[in-house]
Design a protein around this motif. Structure first.
Motif, mmCIF file in Angstrom:
data_model
loop_
_atom_site.group_PDB
_atom_site.id
_atom_site.type_symbol
_atom_site.label_atom_id
_atom_site.label_comp_id
_atom_site.label_asym_id
_atom_site.label_seq_id
_atom_site.Cartn_x
_atom_site.Cartn_y
_atom_site.Cartn_z
ATOM 1 N N UNK A 15 -8.431 14.315 -5.203
ATOM 2 C CA UNK A 15 -9.534 15.251 -5.718
ATOM 3 C C UNK A 15 -9.993 15.624 -4.664
ATOM 4 N N UNK A 63 -6.052 21.962 -12.540
ATOM 5 C CA UNK A 63 -5.359 20.710 -11.700
ATOM 6 C C UNK A 63 -5.434 20.204 -13.550
ATOM 7 N N UNK A 96 -10.186 19.743 -3.977
ATOM 8 C CA UNK A 96 -10.254 21.020 -5.006
ATOM 9 C C UNK A 96 -12.199 20.066 -5.488
ATOM 10 N N UNK A 97 -12.876 19.206 -4.551
ATOM 11 C CA UNK A 97 -14.065 18.819 -4.079
ATOM 12 C C UNK A 97 -14.524 17.846 -5.742
ATOM 13 N N UNK A 98 -13.568 17.641 -5.973
ATOM 14 C CA UNK A 98 -14.228 16.486 -6.752
ATOM 15 C C UNK A 98 -14.726 15.910 -6.102
ATOM 16 N N UNK A 152 -17.147 27.626 -4.692
ATOM 17 C CA UNK A 152 -16.688 27.757 -6.190
ATOM 18 C C UNK A 152 -15.093 29.438 -6.135
ATOM 19 N N UNK A 201 -5.072 17.065 -15.024
ATOM 20 C CA UNK A 201 -5.691 15.740 -15.614
ATOM 21 C C UNK A 201 -4.566 14.519 -15.996
ATOM 22 N N UNK A 208 -7.944 15.847 -20.751
ATOM 23 C CA UNK A 208 -8.758 16.026 -21.026
ATOM 24 C C UNK A 208 -9.366 17.187 -21.381
#
Ligand SMILES: Nc1ncnc2c1ncn2[C@@H]1O[C@H](COP(=O)(O)OP(=O)(O)OP(=O)(O)O)[C@@H](O)[C@H]1O
Ligand SMILES: [Mg+2]
Lengths: 258, 214
Positions: A53, A99, A56-58, A91, A101, A105
């Protein structure tokens, strides 16, 4: 050598990340080349999801450097803490990642087709007429073309996950990230999802896959990485890794998995 | 018989005032309530606190008091509104606050997985709210919104104290003049018809949104 560095899709350097007092990533280094399929395994709580995570900057790292296709998403500033590029740049850099999950989702209020069209149309501002044939093609590929007008709630977990993969692919990513894509599935449904992922790997998609599926790691991955307690304990090619694990912790973990 | 017809005609005129207040309040307070809800979950702390304060005041005091306040206090500070505008202002402020709470709860009931999926697909926060979160939220909040909307039909009768000729006031005027309780019964029937139509409409809406359920 020049050529090799050009082929690096993802490079993580000395990544540190804490949640409050809890240090979850304690200096992670690795890189992924074009077409690599990196399987990340390790015990629960070892920081695998957090690591994925962070790509991708989650989640945001505390220090270290993240480069995606040669562009820095975050790197240490003068004070040794990671600084991220601004929102727009971020972005743009992350546009080449997709991604999948554990919990799929999917957007429950949209049909399967609408799920696939959503991002290309809303984010890339492409026309529905232009995107629809591509989406249909992707649905055929994951074997769900006939479900295109169904709502996700009507699909099995395995079907939902295949739609989720197709939805991510609709944005034409260069790197696909998977966080335990089969862990929420009944055992008899994992096969269809793994098959889709294997096909993707055969098409040389660059993939980073956190998984508990040792068979997948052994057969479909080009590299395996074993994480425990926030560090990479061991990594290598699957044949070597599974046949001759070098670290005690790896041996113990693999024994437990069998 | 003529008398009854005349009574009903008068009361239909009153109903028109009632429906006017009802419709305008609804049309304005739903979007304002949604904006207030977005403010309440915003990452901007001052905005969040301001909205919290607003909701607290509006839900913590009687609507009747708010009506009287707007009606009498505004002219004192030199703001002259037509009667109906004053009534509408109070109704909209009050109902927007209730709707805001419902919307906020509805938005917060949606798991972070939806936000994360949208984010990894490159969607911005406004896109995510507009396309992913709010449409799902609407389905969840239909039952409480339906309740509040039915309350609003009945609450419109509060403008009675502002001497506007809504359904209830017309009914009372006739009752007082003619010593006949029929207008109250007719008013009751009119309110019932309105709430019945609303209940039916919301049922339809809920059925429409249920189509993507399991
Ligand atoms: N948002 C969060 N806030 C606080 N702690 C967190 C958060 N996310 C993860 N953690 C903690 O960080 C540690 C690593 O979690 P992570 O989910 O990365 O592990 P994992 O290797 O993916 O485990 P699993 O195999 O169970 O999915 C765990 O102790 C977890 O409780
Ligand atoms: Mg995990």
């Amino acid at each position: 050598m020049q050529n090799m560095t050009n082929n690096i899709m993802l490079k993580m350097t000395d990544i540190h990340k804490s949640f409050g007092e809890l240090e979850v990533l304690k200096g992670i280094d690795f890189s992924v080349a074009k077409g690599d399929v990196l399987a990340i395994i390790g015990p629960s709580g070892s920081g695998k999801s957090t690591m994925l995570r962070c790509i991708n900057r989650l989640e945001e790292i505390d220090s270290g450097k993240i480069e995606i296709m040669g562009r820095a998403l975050a790197e240490n500033g003068a004070d040794g803490r990671a600084e991220y590029v601004d929102e727009a740049k971020s972005r743009e850099i992350l546009a080449c990642t997709g991604m999948v999950f554990q919990q799929f989702n999917l957007f429950p209020h949209m049909t399967v087709m609408e799920n696939l069209l959503e991002a290309p149309v809303q984010v890339k501002k492409r026309s529905v007429e232009e995107v629809r044939p591509e989406a249909e093609e992707l649905l055929r590929k994951v074997g769900l073309f006939d479900k295109r007008d169904a709502y996700p709630g009507r699909l099995s977990g395995g079907q939902q996950q295949r739609v989720a993969i197709a939805r991510a692919l609709a944005m034409k990513p260069e790197i696909m990230l998977f966080d335990e894509p089969t862990s929420a599935l009944d055992p008899e449904l994992t096969g269809e999802v793994l098959k889709t992922m294997r096909e993707l790997a055969q098409e040389h998609m660059t993939m980073v896959v956190v998984t508990h599926e040792m068979a997948f790691a052994r057969e479909a991955a080009s590299h395996v990485m074993f994480m425990a307690d926030g560090v990479i304990v061991e990594q290598g090619q699957p044949e070597e890794f599974f046949a001759h694990p070098k670290q005690e912790r790896t041996v113990a973990f693999l024994q437990n998995m069998l | 018989m003529d008398n009854l017809l005349h009574t009903i005609t008068l009361m239909l005129e009153g109903t028109q005032v009632t429906l006017e207040i009802f419709c305008i309040t609804l049309v304005l307070s739903l979007p304002i309530g949604l904006l207030a809800a977005l403010g309440r979950i915003s990452s901007l702390k001052p905005l969040r606190l301001l909205m919290e304060f607003y909701v607290w005041i509006m839900r913590g005091t009687p609507l009747m008091l708010q009506l009287l306040f707007v009606y009498f206090a505004l002219p004192m500070v030199g703001i002259m509104l037509p009667d109906i505008a004053a009534a509408l202002l109070a109704f909209v402020l009050n109902y927007a606050a209730y709707f805001a709470e419902i919307f906020r709860a509805g938005i917060q009931a949606i798991g972070r997985g939806q936000y994360e999926a949208a984010k990894t697909l490159g969607m911005t926060y406004p896109q995510t709210m507009r396309r992913i979160i709010i449409p799902q939220m609407i389905r969840h909040v239909l039952p409480p919104i339906s309740n509040e909307t039915i309350n609003l039909v009945k609450d419109t009768s509060l403008i009675y104290i502002l001497a506007m000729n809504d359904l209830l006031r017309v009914a009372r005027t006739i009752v007082q003049r003619e010593f006949d309780m029929t207008p109250f019964v007719i008013a009751g029937v009119f309110y019932l018809v309105m709430t019945f139509v609303l209940t039916w409409a919301f049922k339809k809406l809920e059925a429409h949104y249920a189509k993507y359920d399991q």
